[in-house]
Design a protein around this motif. Structure first.
Motif, PDB file in Angstrom:
ATOM      1  N   HIS A  89       0.835  -1.209   0.000  1.00 10.27           N
ATOM      2  CA  HIS A  89       0.000   0.000   0.000  1.00 10.27           C
ATOM      3  C   HIS A  89       0.871   1.261   0.000  1.00 10.27           C
ATOM      4  CE1 HIS A  89      -3.211   2.791   0.944  1.00 10.27           C
ATOM      5  NE2 HIS A  89      -2.550   3.185   2.017  1.00 10.27           N
ATOM      6  N   ILE A  90       1.906   1.264   0.834  1.00  9.42           N
ATOM      7  CA  ILE A  90       2.819   2.417   0.883  1.00  9.42           C
ATOM      8  C   ILE A  90       3.565   2.560  -0.439  1.00  9.42           C
ATOM      9  CG2 ILE A  90       4.896   3.328   2.010  1.00  9.42           C
ATOM     10  CD1 ILE A  90       3.838   2.048   4.614  1.00  9.42           C
ATOM     11  N   HIS A  91       3.967   1.419  -1.021  1.00  2.77           N
ATOM     12  CA  HIS A  91       4.646   1.440  -2.325  1.00  2.77           C
ATOM     13  C   HIS A  91       3.760   2.104  -3.376  1.00  2.77           C
ATOM     14  CE1 HIS A  91       6.824   0.144  -5.870  1.00  2.77           C
ATOM     15  NE2 HIS A  91       5.732  -0.472  -6.310  1.00  2.77           N
ATOM     16  N   GLU A  92       2.494   1.719  -3.426  1.00  2.00           N
ATOM     17  CA  GLU A  92       1.576   2.312  -4.409  1.00  2.00           C
ATOM     18  C   GLU A  92       1.382   3.806  -4.133  1.00  2.00           C
ATOM     19  OE1 GLU A  92       0.401   0.954  -7.029  1.00  2.00           O
ATOM     20  OE2 GLU A  92       1.169  -1.070  -6.666  1.00  2.00           O
ATOM     21  N   TRP A  93       1.340   4.160  -2.872  1.00  2.00           N
ATOM     22  CA  TRP A  93       1.212   5.568  -2.482  1.00  2.00           C
ATOM     23  C   TRP A  93       2.409   6.365  -3.008  1.00  2.00           C
ATOM     24  CZ3 TRP A  93      -0.656   7.009   3.108  1.00  2.00           C
ATOM     25  CH2 TRP A  93      -0.716   8.391   3.252  1.00  2.00           C
ATOM     26  N   ILE A  94       3.611   5.809  -2.819  1.00  2.00           N
ATOM     27  CA  ILE A  94       4.819   6.503  -3.278  1.00  2.00           C
ATOM     28  C   ILE A  94       4.817   6.643  -4.798  1.00  2.00           C
ATOM     29  CG2 ILE A  94       7.334   6.344  -3.443  1.00  2.00           C
ATOM     30  CD1 ILE A  94       7.299   4.988  -0.676  1.00  2.00           C
ATOM     31  N   GLN A  95       4.330   5.627  -5.512  1.00  2.00           N
ATOM     32  CA  GLN A  95       4.291   5.717  -6.971  1.00  2.00           C
ATOM     33  C   GLN A  95       3.383   6.865  -7.431  1.00  2.00           C
ATOM     34  OE1 GLN A  95       6.596   3.746  -8.516  1.00  2.00           O
ATOM     35  NE2 GLN A  95       6.897   3.318  -6.335  1.00  2.00           N
ATOM     36  N   LEU A  96       2.331   7.141  -6.676  1.00  2.00           N
ATOM     37  CA  LEU A  96       1.405   8.212  -7.031  1.00  2.00           C
ATOM     38  C   LEU A  96       1.896   9.584  -6.560  1.00  2.00           C
ATOM     39  CD1 LEU A  96      -2.004   6.469  -6.216  1.00  2.00           C
ATOM     40  CD2 LEU A  96      -1.108   7.033  -8.487  1.00  2.00           C
ATOM     41  N   GLN A  97       2.367   9.645  -5.305  1.00  2.00           N
ATOM     42  CA  GLN A  97       2.706  10.933  -4.701  1.00  2.00           C
ATOM     43  C   GLN A  97       4.172  11.295  -4.818  1.00  2.00           C
ATOM     44  OE1 GLN A  97       0.745  12.269  -0.956  1.00  2.00           O
ATOM     45  NE2 GLN A  97       2.786  12.131  -0.045  1.00  2.00           N
ATOM     46  N   GLY A  98       5.028  10.280  -4.920  1.00  2.00           N
ATOM     47  CA  GLY A  98       6.463  10.516  -5.011  1.00  2.00           C
ATOM     48  C   GLY A  98       7.211  10.231  -3.728  1.00  2.00           C
ATOM     49  N   TYR A  99       6.500  10.146  -2.606  1.00  2.00           N
ATOM     50  CA  TYR A  99       7.149   9.917  -1.316  1.00  2.00           C
ATOM     51  C   TYR A  99       6.110   9.518  -0.270  1.00  2.00           C
ATOM     52  CZ  TYR A  99       5.410  14.688  -0.668  1.00  2.00           C
ATOM     53  OH  TYR A  99       4.612  15.797  -0.619  1.00  2.00           O
ATOM     54  N   PHE A 100       6.585   8.946   0.821  1.00  2.00           N
ATOM     55  CA  PHE A 100       5.782   8.672   2.012  1.00  2.00           C
ATOM     56  C   PHE A 100       6.347   9.538   3.123  1.00  2.00           C
ATOM     57  CE2 PHE A 100       5.463   5.751   5.859  1.00  2.00           C
ATOM     58  CZ  PHE A 100       4.173   6.160   6.190  1.00  2.00           C
ATOM     59  N   GLU A 101       5.505  10.372   3.703  1.00  2.00           N
ATOM     60  CA  GLU A 101       5.960  11.380   4.646  1.00  2.00           C
ATOM     61  C   GLU A 101       5.457  11.106   6.062  1.00  2.00           C
ATOM     62  OE1 GLU A 101       6.141  15.638   3.464  1.00  2.00           O
ATOM     63  OE2 GLU A 101       4.608  15.883   5.026  1.00  2.00           O
ATOM     64  N   VAL A 102       6.364  11.240   7.028  1.00  2.00           N
ATOM     65  CA  VAL A 102       6.008  11.107   8.433  1.00  2.00           C
ATOM     66  C   VAL A 102       6.596  12.305   9.187  1.00  2.00           C
ATOM     67  CG1 VAL A 102       5.932   8.592   8.302  1.00  2.00           C
ATOM     68  CG2 VAL A 102       8.055   9.711   8.977  1.00  2.00           C
ATOM     69  N   ARG A 103       6.251  12.409  10.459  1.00  2.00           N
ATOM     70  CA  ARG A 103       6.761  13.497  11.292  1.00  2.00           C
ATOM     71  C   ARG A 103       7.618  12.926  12.420  1.00  2.00           C
ATOM     72  NH1 ARG A 103       6.394  19.069  10.018  1.00  2.00           N
ATOM     73  NH2 ARG A 103       4.710  19.258   8.509  1.00  2.00           N
ATOM     74  N   GLN A 104       8.841  13.409  12.487  1.00  2.00           N
ATOM     75  CA  GLN A 104       9.687  13.078  13.617  1.00  2.00           C
ATOM     76  C   GLN A 104       9.247  13.877  14.846  1.00  2.00           C
ATOM     77  OE1 GLN A 104      13.422  14.230  11.557  1.00  2.00           O
ATOM     78  NE2 GLN A 104      14.114  12.183  12.071  1.00  2.00           N
ATOM     79  N   HIS A 105       9.797  13.501  15.981  1.00  2.24           N
ATOM     80  CA  HIS A 105       9.562  14.254  17.231  1.00  2.24           C
ATOM     81  C   HIS A 105      10.913  14.383  17.920  1.00  2.24           C
ATOM     82  CE1 HIS A 105       7.319  14.421  21.402  1.00  2.24           C
ATOM     83  NE2 HIS A 105       8.003  15.523  21.141  1.00  2.24           N
ATOM     84  N   ARG A 106      11.423  15.594  17.995  1.00  4.98           N
ATOM     85  CA  ARG A 106      12.743  15.838  18.567  1.00  4.98           C
ATOM     86  C   ARG A 106      12.679  16.978  19.580  1.00  4.98           C
ATOM     87  NH1 ARG A 106      13.186  11.805  16.221  1.00  4.98           N
ATOM     88  NH2 ARG A 106      14.662  11.202  14.583  1.00  4.98           N
ATOM     89  N   PHE A 107      13.478  16.869  20.619  1.00  2.00           N
ATOM     90  CA  PHE A 107      13.652  18.002  21.524  1.00  2.00           C
ATOM     91  C   PHE A 107      15.077  18.014  22.059  1.00  2.00           C
ATOM     92  CE2 PHE A 107      11.779  14.642  24.191  1.00  2.00           C
ATOM     93  CZ  PHE A 107      12.557  14.642  25.330  1.00  2.00           C
ATOM     94  N   ILE A 108      15.504  19.198  22.484  1.00  2.00           N
ATOM     95  CA  ILE A 108      16.869  19.381  22.942  1.00  2.00           C
ATOM     96  C   ILE A 108      16.863  20.180  24.246  1.00  2.00           C
ATOM     97  CG2 ILE A 108      17.203  21.503  21.589  1.00  2.00           C
ATOM     98  CD1 ILE A 108      20.140  20.560  21.152  1.00  2.00           C
ATOM     99  N   MET A 109      17.807  19.851  25.139  1.00  2.00           N
ATOM    100  CA  MET A 109      17.943  20.567  26.396  1.00  2.00           C
ATOM    101  C   MET A 109      19.419  20.737  26.737  1.00  2.00           C
ATOM    102  SD  MET A 109      15.120  18.625  28.803  1.00  2.00           S
ATOM    103  CE  MET A 109      15.981  17.049  28.631  1.00  2.00           C
TER     104      MET A 109
END
Length: 252
Positions: A228-248
């Motif tokens: 499913h993700i492969h087919e999504w990438i073929q249509l959209q060009g990429y599969f995008e997610v959001r990282q979560h980062r913090f620094i102290m």
């Protein structure tokens, strides 16, 4: 839906050895790309390291990041808790004068009291009480962490919940925890940068390297979701997610 030849090609392409903490196989070719953070951990660390007499890098992986921050203080240690990474880190770091120590328990670091002027930590777990114990007077703890919602879109598509043990892990919680152990948090930021996969093989390689994202991950178990993700990438060009980062940055 028929699985095309490219899908099988990417599956086969993902069967590459992973060593240390080096994602260059998929980042160097642009198959996985990360949005830039609004800070640079390296740029933050360098002035502290240059003024320090002693340094600890927690969770060094294969020593890839630490090795870019030379020259080191005369006393420099690195810890690593993943056994296969320890010999990799030793081969890279010991010729540079760094002592690499295997660590099994965050609560019991095999390191002396008040030894380190700077303790750096990139994406590694830690116990505030132990950081306080090993930091020298006026020492500083600098950490960049992966937050509890990191890349949750992967888990949503795979039907796998995020690890509940880390759901609370964010900047507010971590900063409060340090303050409760007597630290003064002098700098703190949090961000959710984009991470993109441009083929499903890059995603497979990534999930194989970090088994905690989808703990039971195998290609066979999640073939339908991957297709499913492969087919999504073929249509959209990429599969995008959001990282979560913090620094102290925290000091005693």
């Amino acid at each position: 839906m028929k699985v095309d030849d490219r899908f099988e090609h990417y599956i086969n392409e993902a069967r590459q050895a992973f060593s240390g903490w080096d994602f260059s196989y998929i980042t160097g070719s642009g198959r996985m790309q990360l949005q830039l953070l609004p800070w640079s951990l390296g740029s933050i660390l360098i002035p502290y390291i240059r003024c320090a007499k002693s340094l600890l890098d927690m969770g060094t992986g294969g020593g890839e990041f630490l090795s870019t921050l030379q020259p080191f203080p005369k006393i420099t240690y690195a810890t690593e808790g993943y056994p296969p990474n320890v010999p990799v880190a030793r081969r890279k770091l010991e010729p540079l004068g760094v002592q690499v120590v295997y660590v099994e328990d965050d609560e019991k670091l095999p390191l002396p009291d008040r030894l380190f002027d700077v303790v750096m930590n990139q994406h590694e777990s830690y116990a505030p009480s132990e950081i306080r114990r090993i930091l020298a007077d006026q020492g500083v703890f600098i950490t960049q962490q992966v937050g509890g919602t990191d890349c949750y879109q992967i888990n949503d598509l795979f039907g796998v919940p995020l690890n509940a043990e880390f759901a609370h892990w964010n900047l507010d919680y971590a900063a409060s925890e340090l303050r409760n152990h007597g630290f003064n948090v002098t700098f703190a930021r949090e961000d959710y940068p984009v991470q993109r996969f441009y083929d499903v093989g890059a995603l497979i390689y990534y999930l194989t390297a970090i088994p905690w994202q989808v703990p039971d991950f195998t290609v066979d178990r999640y073939r339908d979701e991957l297709n499913h993700i492969h087919e999504w990438i073929q249509l959209q060009g990429y599969f995008e997610v959001r990282q979560h980062r913090f620094i102290m940055i925290a000091s005693l």
